[in-house]
Design an enzyme around this catalytic site. Sequence first.
Site, mmCIF file in Angstrom:
data_model
loop_
_atom_site.group_PDB
_atom_site.id
_atom_site.type_symbol
_atom_site.label_atom_id
_atom_site.label_comp_id
_atom_site.label_asym_id
_atom_site.label_seq_id
_atom_site.Cartn_x
_atom_site.Cartn_y
_atom_site.Cartn_z
ATOM 1 N N HIS A 57 -1.242 8.539 6.121
ATOM 2 C CA HIS A 57 -1.718 7.223 5.693
ATOM 3 C C HIS A 57 -3.067 6.937 6.356
ATOM 4 C CE1 HIS A 57 -1.366 3.278 3.977
ATOM 5 N NE2 HIS A 57 -1.451 2.687 5.158
ATOM 6 N N HIS B 273 -9.701 2.596 1.724
ATOM 7 C CA HIS B 273 -8.283 2.334 1.439
ATOM 8 C C HIS B 273 -8.157 1.657 0.076
ATOM 9 C CE1 HIS B 273 -4.178 1.481 1.688
ATOM 10 N NE2 HIS B 273 -4.084 0.992 2.912
ATOM 11 N N CYS C 141 0.811 -1.222 0.000
ATOM 12 C CA CYS C 141 0.000 0.000 0.000
ATOM 13 C C CYS C 141 0.841 1.267 0.000
ATOM 14 C CB CYS C 141 -0.954 -0.013 1.188
ATOM 15 S SG CYS C 141 -2.161 -1.369 1.092
#
Length: 394
Positions: A285, A321, A152
């Site tokens: 994040h 996400h 990610c």
Amino acid sequence: MPLREPRPSDVVVTGCGVVSPVGIGTTAFGAAITSGVVGTREVRRFPTDGYGTHRAGEVLDLAVDEDLPRSVGYVLTAAGEALLQADLDPVGARVGLALGTVMGTRPHLEELIRRGGDLGADDTWSAPHALTTIPARRLGLRGPRTVLCTGCSAGNDALASAAEAIRSGAADAMLAGGADELSETVFAMFTSLRALAADAVRPFDRNRGGLMPAEGAGLLVLESRASAVKRGVPVLAEVLAGASASDAHHMTAPHPDGAGLRRCATAVLERSGTPAAEVGYVSAHGTGTPVNDVLEAKVLAEVFPGPRRPAVSSIKGMLGHSQGAASAIESVACVLALNTGLLPGNPTLADPDPDCDGVDLIHGDVREAEIRYALNVAHGFGGTVSAVLFGAGV
């Protein structure tokens, strides 16, 4: 005024394109993330009866060729917008493509199974390189192509790699970013990890309960400042520095001291010669998971101490996400913030976690602030961390 005079060799952003659950195109996307639009909703693409949540950040308002993976369609859409904004015709130029991803084109295999197809007849979609091969062929891209599968944090890694391709002369321009599509496999994985939020993603909130998978793509056109000046196109931002690290601490948990994030954030500041006090915004994040948010807030507070702290938000509260596309889409958000002075907020933040009070979290949907520098940070499984520092275009 900038801290240093612009140089012809600077790597700059001249175009952006985005596909997201809150909007297709940078205009719709920018309006959504600065007005608190939450795009997580009931999943339509596959049944979610056996999973910890029935919600995700799903792209609904984009028709793509059903014979292609949706991820490839997302890349083509975002790349088309970015090239148009940059007024860049790839024909006759060395325009490359660097993409970060987690799942690549493999979720298309799930779709073929749902349709009752024969996977033995075509294994094309099991190879990550298809994510760049098909767009390069359709768009006429003759420069270097790279797929980065660093979890990610891959979108930021792709941007840093593309910037180096420009600096080294390997390409005249690069399309760089990330793409991923919603996958039932990812739902199953996060269910097993007990990391899914049931109703909403709440980064940095005391009552946060986990993340929600999402999908989309973010692409930026990178070229040298000299090239942009020669072509007479506006410079949207400068890519000042990128950094990546690997903690190699645990398969899923971040390093308890945040060593990788600290190294990356410090490195981009040092490499670019940017004082920490000059950074106006950090795109965190911020997954909404208990451990990650506290650790990230702790490290950012250490890197940016004192009264002149940057504003901090995570747009995952609105998008979910989107895996390897997450930091690429968040990079587009950083570029928009530098150009509009509108910093996306934390609309799902109702009760801030006191363990995260070391950073200046944006409360509400948006904050107006003229900024000169924006930092984008990302984490991935296995301890991967990446950061990219953007500066104002002029």
